[in-house]
Motif scaffolding. Structure first.
Motif, PDB file in Angstrom:
ATOM      1  N   ASP A 112      71.237  60.236  36.214  1.00  0.00           N
ATOM      2  CA  ASP A 112      69.810  60.202  35.844  1.00  0.00           C
ATOM      3  C   ASP A 112      68.977  61.003  36.842  1.00  0.00           C
ATOM      4  O   ASP A 112      68.063  61.746  36.465  1.00  0.00           O
ATOM      5  CB  ASP A 112      69.299  58.758  35.811  1.00  0.00           C
ATOM      6  CG  ASP A 112      69.903  57.964  34.664  1.00  0.00           C
ATOM      7  OD1 ASP A 112      70.508  58.570  33.759  1.00  0.00           O
ATOM      8  OD2 ASP A 112      69.780  56.716  34.687  1.00  0.00           O
ATOM      9  N   GLU A 113      69.279  60.833  38.114  1.00  0.00           N
ATOM     10  CA  GLU A 113      68.520  61.519  39.180  1.00  0.00           C
ATOM     11  C   GLU A 113      68.636  63.054  39.046  1.00  0.00           C
ATOM     12  O   GLU A 113      67.630  63.755  39.068  1.00  0.00           O
ATOM     13  CB  GLU A 113      69.053  61.046  40.542  1.00  0.00           C
ATOM     14  CG  GLU A 113      68.885  62.018  41.706  1.00  0.00           C
ATOM     15  CD  GLU A 113      67.598  61.840  42.507  1.00  0.00           C
ATOM     16  OE1 GLU A 113      67.041  60.732  42.488  1.00  0.00           O
ATOM     17  OE2 GLU A 113      67.172  62.839  43.140  1.00  0.00           O
ATOM     18  N   VAL A 114      69.871  63.557  38.889  1.00  0.00           N
ATOM     19  CA  VAL A 114      70.012  65.024  38.847  1.00  0.00           C
ATOM     20  C   VAL A 114      69.431  65.605  37.547  1.00  0.00           C
ATOM     21  O   VAL A 114      68.901  66.719  37.553  1.00  0.00           O
ATOM     22  CB  VAL A 114      71.475  65.510  39.074  1.00  0.00           C
ATOM     23  CG1 VAL A 114      71.906  65.211  40.497  1.00  0.00           C
ATOM     24  CG2 VAL A 114      72.459  64.939  38.065  1.00  0.00           C
ATOM     25  N   VAL A 115      69.484  64.827  36.482  1.00  0.00           N
ATOM     26  CA  VAL A 115      68.863  65.313  35.235  1.00  0.00           C
ATOM     27  C   VAL A 115      67.335  65.257  35.362  1.00  0.00           C
ATOM     28  O   VAL A 115      66.638  66.189  34.937  1.00  0.00           O
ATOM     29  CB  VAL A 115      69.376  64.536  33.994  1.00  0.00           C
ATOM     30  CG1 VAL A 115      68.570  64.892  32.753  1.00  0.00           C
ATOM     31  CG2 VAL A 115      70.854  64.842  33.746  1.00  0.00           C
ATOM     32  N   ALA A 116      66.813  64.215  36.013  1.00  0.00           N
ATOM     33  CA  ALA A 116      65.350  64.126  36.217  1.00  0.00           C
ATOM     34  C   ALA A 116      64.884  65.313  37.061  1.00  0.00           C
ATOM     35  O   ALA A 116      63.878  65.958  36.757  1.00  0.00           O
ATOM     36  CB  ALA A 116      64.986  62.800  36.889  1.00  0.00           C
ATOM     37  N   ARG A 117      65.617  65.639  38.103  1.00  0.00           N
ATOM     38  CA  ARG A 117      65.278  66.814  38.928  1.00  0.00           C
ATOM     39  C   ARG A 117      65.298  68.074  38.075  1.00  0.00           C
ATOM     40  O   ARG A 117      64.420  68.934  38.186  1.00  0.00           O
ATOM     41  CB  ARG A 117      66.338  67.034  40.023  1.00  0.00           C
ATOM     42  CG  ARG A 117      66.254  66.101  41.178  1.00  0.00           C
ATOM     43  CD  ARG A 117      67.269  66.594  42.233  1.00  0.00           C
ATOM     44  NE  ARG A 117      67.675  65.511  43.091  1.00  0.00           N
ATOM     45  CZ  ARG A 117      68.594  65.631  44.041  1.00  0.00           C
ATOM     46  NH1 ARG A 117      69.204  66.790  44.227  1.00  0.00           N
ATOM     47  NH2 ARG A 117      68.914  64.617  44.805  1.00  0.00           N
ATOM     48  N   SER A 118      66.337  68.184  37.232  1.00  0.00           N
ATOM     49  CA  SER A 118      66.491  69.378  36.401  1.00  0.00           C
ATOM     50  C   SER A 118      65.318  69.506  35.426  1.00  0.00           C
ATOM     51  O   SER A 118      64.803  70.605  35.197  1.00  0.00           O
ATOM     52  CB  SER A 118      67.809  69.326  35.623  1.00  0.00           C
ATOM     53  OG  SER A 118      68.895  69.240  36.520  1.00  0.00           O
ATOM     54  N   LEU A 119      64.908  68.374  34.863  1.00  0.00           N
ATOM     55  CA  LEU A 119      63.807  68.404  33.901  1.00  0.00           C
ATOM     56  C   LEU A 119      62.523  68.913  34.564  1.00  0.00           C
ATOM     57  O   LEU A 119      61.828  69.773  34.012  1.00  0.00           O
ATOM     58  CB  LEU A 119      63.585  66.995  33.314  1.00  0.00           C
ATOM     59  CG  LEU A 119      64.624  66.551  32.268  1.00  0.00           C
ATOM     60  CD1 LEU A 119      64.633  65.035  32.107  1.00  0.00           C
ATOM     61  CD2 LEU A 119      64.333  67.211  30.915  1.00  0.00           C
ATOM     62  N   VAL A 120      62.230  68.400  35.764  1.00  0.00           N
ATOM     63  CA  VAL A 120      61.016  68.841  36.469  1.00  0.00           C
ATOM     64  C   VAL A 120      61.122  70.333  36.785  1.00  0.00           C
ATOM     65  O   VAL A 120      60.166  71.096  36.619  1.00  0.00           O
ATOM     66  CB  VAL A 120      60.787  68.002  37.751  1.00  0.00           C
ATOM     67  CG1 VAL A 120      59.647  68.574  38.585  1.00  0.00           C
ATOM     68  CG2 VAL A 120      60.495  66.547  37.382  1.00  0.00           C
ATOM     69  N   CYS A 121      62.299  70.727  37.201  1.00  0.00           N
ATOM     70  CA  CYS A 121      62.572  72.129  37.534  1.00  0.00           C
ATOM     71  C   CYS A 121      62.326  73.035  36.310  1.00  0.00           C
ATOM     72  O   CYS A 121      61.888  74.173  36.443  1.00  0.00           O
ATOM     73  CB  CYS A 121      64.042  72.182  37.968  1.00  0.00           C
ATOM     74  SG  CYS A 121      64.577  73.609  38.845  1.00  0.00           S
ATOM     75  N   ALA A 122      62.593  72.500  35.125  1.00  0.00           N
ATOM     76  CA  ALA A 122      62.443  73.269  33.879  1.00  0.00           C
ATOM     77  C   ALA A 122      61.008  73.254  33.357  1.00  0.00           C
ATOM     78  O   ALA A 122      60.705  73.916  32.362  1.00  0.00           O
ATOM     79  CB  ALA A 122      63.375  72.695  32.819  1.00  0.00           C
ATOM     80  N   GLY A 123      60.126  72.458  33.985  1.00  0.00           N
ATOM     81  CA  GLY A 123      58.730  72.414  33.555  1.00  0.00           C
ATOM     82  C   GLY A 123      58.310  71.092  32.942  1.00  0.00           C
ATOM     83  O   GLY A 123      57.128  70.863  32.692  1.00  0.00           O
ATOM     84  N   ALA A 124      59.269  70.180  32.696  1.00  0.00           N
ATOM     85  CA  ALA A 124      58.929  68.882  32.088  1.00  0.00           C
ATOM     86  C   ALA A 124      58.204  68.005  33.114  1.00  0.00           C
ATOM     87  O   ALA A 124      58.424  68.142  34.317  1.00  0.00           O
ATOM     88  CB  ALA A 124      60.195  68.187  31.607  1.00  0.00           C
ATOM     89  N   GLY A 144      73.247  62.113  28.575  1.00  0.00           N
ATOM     90  CA  GLY A 144      72.933  62.587  29.930  1.00  0.00           C
ATOM     91  C   GLY A 144      71.465  62.968  30.050  1.00  0.00           C
ATOM     92  O   GLY A 144      70.756  62.523  30.955  1.00  0.00           O
ATOM     93  N   MET A 145      70.972  63.783  29.117  1.00  0.00           N
ATOM     94  CA  MET A 145      69.569  64.203  29.154  1.00  0.00           C
ATOM     95  C   MET A 145      68.656  63.001  28.903  1.00  0.00           C
ATOM     96  O   MET A 145      67.588  62.875  29.501  1.00  0.00           O
ATOM     97  CB  MET A 145      69.301  65.283  28.091  1.00  0.00           C
ATOM     98  CG  MET A 145      70.043  66.580  28.300  1.00  0.00           C
ATOM     99  SD  MET A 145      69.811  67.356  29.917  1.00  0.00           S
ATOM    100  CE  MET A 145      68.094  67.819  29.879  1.00  0.00           C
ATOM    101  N   HIS A 146      69.114  62.108  28.044  1.00  0.00           N
ATOM    102  CA  HIS A 146      68.335  60.907  27.704  1.00  0.00           C
ATOM    103  C   HIS A 146      68.030  60.067  28.954  1.00  0.00           C
ATOM    104  O   HIS A 146      66.886  59.697  29.220  1.00  0.00           O
ATOM    105  CB  HIS A 146      69.142  60.085  26.689  1.00  0.00           C
ATOM    106  CG  HIS A 146      68.386  58.935  26.107  1.00  0.00           C
ATOM    107  ND1 HIS A 146      68.071  58.874  24.781  1.00  0.00           N
ATOM    108  CD2 HIS A 146      67.889  57.803  26.672  1.00  0.00           C
ATOM    109  CE1 HIS A 146      67.392  57.751  24.553  1.00  0.00           C
ATOM    110  NE2 HIS A 146      67.281  57.087  25.696  1.00  0.00           N
ATOM    111  N   GLY A 147      69.097  59.824  29.725  1.00  0.00           N
ATOM    112  CA  GLY A 147      68.943  58.968  30.914  1.00  0.00           C
ATOM    113  C   GLY A 147      67.995  59.582  31.934  1.00  0.00           C
ATOM    114  O   GLY A 147      67.129  58.890  32.492  1.00  0.00           O
ATOM    115  N   GLY A 148      68.133  60.887  32.164  1.00  0.00           N
ATOM    116  CA  GLY A 148      67.281  61.553  33.157  1.00  0.00           C
ATOM    117  C   GLY A 148      65.829  61.584  32.722  1.00  0.00           C
ATOM    118  O   GLY A 148      64.918  61.392  33.531  1.00  0.00           O
TER     119      GLY A 148
END
Ligand code: DLL
Length: 430
Positions: A112-124, A144-148
């Motif tokens: 969840d943590e690494v996907v959350a980081r990725s989402l912010v990195c992508a603009g979310a 995976g994307m759901h949890g993050g």
């Protein structure tokens, strides 16, 4: 909001190395004590975790391969009791049994943590809605994307892949600001919106997070123009965690994707000798899971070809990886020249009369590989026009150095993604 986890994402390299060294030592100790596969392997090499003093010693450790995971099917690589598993995923093998991966509670928190980081990195950002068109199920993409996204504070629309009509309705009516899916499915959605005369500029969607298969700038251009989004690359694999091993920043596009180095230690090695390569050199990506509990892996041979390098101008301190050129086993050897399908894709982008829809058919005659390239032409162009056909041939020859048979096709003749990963290469050699 610039980062999900500013402390980790901007940690100075020295501190990061210390953390990686500590985490590597802990992980090796857990493997050595709990995974007979690794106990035996380390013993046979005369290695003890205490011999590994820092992350720089990682090169002494053996690789782990997909074959090793297959031999340990389903749970032989586990480092915790099965009762500590809270989720099990699998990657669909092309042949035989799938590769099974398990997660503990802590593993899912890291996921969840690494996907959350990725989402912010992508603009979310928290408060936005995520249209999640990655498949839900054994595939790690959907859940995976759901949890993050949930962890970040987004609303998830768990559409899953396929049923394009419904996807378009959701894009129009549910107003998601972010969409995630495979790049080939984003192509399908862009094309379908165009066919239906939908003004994508009027849609809420502004960011697209694309991954799970190789793609180039050609597809980025098509998707960004077709859906009016900012499209970035997300990379990952089930064996390591799933999506979110690395992510491209939406304000640093084209400079590679940050690998979340505090959890996944990357190396690039020569695809034939396994020798470590320098930053900037292209080879096989090898990843070590520094924090995974259920199935920690040492120097996992991803078979994905790329290079890694630090970006002094980047917002984060972590290393970046270039886009994946392809899997080592997707490499074609055409009369002695090594070719990846992404190279052909990139060349097609330079021809204004073709679309980014293509298919590569590989056959073998008299021990030689032959390639037939099917390319779709834009409306208005004539598929029987010999000049057009020759200009594709010449462009490929000029840029890649191989001669291919070219077939020009009309719109819709080349298969599209119906939701997941698209197979652009048809291998008829076996
Ligand atoms: O594809 C995980 C994922 C889901 C990544 C959603 C990104 C988005 P697997 O099914 O185990 O896991 O397949 C992993 O897919 O070794 C690469 O060959 C390829 N791959 C994944 N992301 C990318 C990417 C997921 N961004 C395999 N570019 C990997 C190129 C990618 N190839």
């Amino acid at each position: 909001m610039k980062f999900y986890n500013p402390v980790m994402e901007t940690m100075p390299i020295e501190a990061l190395r210390k953390l990686q060294s500590q985490r590597l030592f802990d992980m090796l100790s857990r493997q050595d004590q709990n995974v007979p596969f690794y106990t035996d392997k380390y013993q046979s090499l005369g290695l003890r975790p205490s011999d590994i003093k820092s992350i720089y010693d990682i090169k002494q450790l053996p690789f782990t391969t997909k074959e090793d995971l297959r031999n340990q099917y389903p749970y032989g690589m586990r480092a915790v009791p099965e009762t500590d598993f809270v989720r099990i995923h699998a990657s669909s093998g092309t042949t035989g049994k799938p590769t099974v991966v398990a997660y503990t509670r802590k593993d899912l928190d890291i996921f969840d943590e690494v996907v959350a980081r990725s989402l912010v990195c992508a603009g979310a950002r928290p408060g936005m809605k995520l249209h999640n068109a990655y498949g839900y199920g054994l595939f790690t993409g959907g859940l995976g994307m759901h949890g993050g996204a949930t962890k970040l504070g987004m609303a998830v629309i768990p559409v899953s892949g396929g049923m394009t009509d419904r996807q378009i309705m959701i894009l129009q009516d549910f107003n998601p600001e972010v969409i995630c899916c495979t790049p080939s499915y984003a192509q399908t959605l862009a094309e379908e919106c165009n066919k239906r005369g939908i003004d994508t500029n009027a849609l809420a969607v502004k960011y697209a997070i694309l991954g799970a298969e190789p793609w180039t700038e050609v597809i980025r251009n098509q998707v960004e123009a077709g859906l009016h989004v900012n499209a970035t690359n997300i990379y990952g694999l089930s064996e390591i965690i799933g999506p979110g091993v690395s992510q491209e920043d939406f304000e640093e596009k084209g400079s590679g994707s940050y690998i979340w180095e505090d959890h996944f230690y990357p190396e690039i090695v020569d695809k034939d000798s396994g020798e470590p390569l320098d930053h900037g050199e292209e080879g096989v990506l090898v990843l070590t899971t520094l924090t995974k509990e259920a199935m920690p892996l040492t120097r996992y041979w991803t078979n994905d070809i790329c290079s890694i390098n630090y970006d002094p101008d980047g917002k984060r301190s972590h290393i970046k990886m270039s886009p994946i050129k392809g899997r080592a086993d997707d490499m074609l050897i055409i009369r002695g020249v090594n070719v990846f399908p992404t190279q052909i894709e990139a060349v097609l982008g330079e021809l204004d009369f073709v679309t980014p829809n293509y298919q590569i058919i590989v056959t073998r005659s008299a021990a030689m590989d032959e390639v037939e390239l099917k390319v779709e032409i834009k409306p208005g162009a004539d598929k029987h026009d010999v000049n057009l056909l020759n200009s594709v041939k010449h462009k490929i020859k000029e840029n890649i150095g191989i001669s291919v048979a070219v077939v020009l096709c009309d719109q819709g003749e080349i298969p599209r993604s119906t939701g997941g990963k698209l197979k652009r290469v048809v291998d008829k050699r076996i």
